[in-house]
Scaffold this active site. Sequence first.
Site, short mmCIF file in Angstrom:
data_model
loop_
_atom_site.label_atom_id
_atom_site.label_comp_id
_atom_site.label_asym_id
_atom_site.label_seq_id
_atom_site.Cartn_x
_atom_site.Cartn_y
_atom_site.Cartn_z
N GLY A 9 7.03 -11.64 -5.18
CA GLY A 9 6.94 -11.20 -6.57
C GLY A 9 7.90 -10.08 -6.88
O GLY A 9 7.57 -9.14 -7.61
N ILE A 14 5.73 -3.28 -10.32
CA ILE A 14 5.51 -2.48 -9.11
C ILE A 14 6.52 -2.85 -8.04
O ILE A 14 7.08 -1.99 -7.35
CB ILE A 14 4.08 -2.68 -8.57
N SER A 129 -6.45 -4.55 -6.02
CA SER A 129 -6.74 -3.80 -7.24
C SER A 129 -8.12 -3.16 -7.11
O SER A 129 -8.97 -3.64 -6.37
CB SER A 129 -6.73 -4.75 -8.44
N LYS A 165 -8.68 -11.20 -8.21
CA LYS A 165 -8.30 -10.14 -7.26
C LYS A 165 -9.35 -10.00 -6.15
O LYS A 165 -9.01 -9.78 -4.99
CB LYS A 165 -8.14 -8.80 -7.99
#
Length: 235
Positions: A9, A14, A129, A165
């Site tokens: 990714g 981030i 997360s 998540k």
Amino acid sequence: MHKTVLLTGASGYIAKHIALQLLESGYHVRGTVRDLSRGAEVMAAVRPHLTDPTDLEKRLTFAALDLTQDDGWQAAMTGVDVLMHTASPFPMVQPKDENDLIRPAVDGALRALRAAHAAGVARVIMTSSTAAISGSDLPPGDTSYDETNWTNPADPDITAYTKSKTLAERAAWDFVRDDAPDMQLTMVNPGFVVGAPLDDRFGTSIAVIARILKSKDPMVPRMGFATVDVQDVAD
């Protein structure tokens, strides 16, 4: 010999900061993107911030991979020392079908871990997360969340994102426990990530701030987020 990190990714908000910090620390980075054209975007985002951009094209390379497809994962892991898995969908609007989020998150994490394990990569850092921890109410008597707490994926009040998540992180820990006990897994669980993006191609986190500043909504709800700076998450 420089160590190589596979960063999934890589075009993410981030992930660009992670790529920058890795390059500044002397690592080689192999970033994964769904479309190789996004590689130029990442290159352009990090280049102005590097102390020394010399040989950047050799130090930062890209592989086209999809969280939902097996193609290319094994080849991308060749020569890799560390896997940093940040790729996971984070939409502004929740999908009609929760599996549109859950399947890429869970299957993508397992696909990356399996490929890493098969290639002998023993060091993995994965972005999860706080949603995987604090999405459900605390048990009676507890006053704060810690690493022993898990969001209950069966809770009818959680969003598809929170569920994705939670299930993805649990799947990763289960894989290491059952199939790759030699793998060293670290999980990073940020809250709402804010801070200056490296370019103008950013995701949902900054889009929320932009939405507030542009008065896109008719009211300001009484709500808050546990926030963390993007550079701290990358570090």
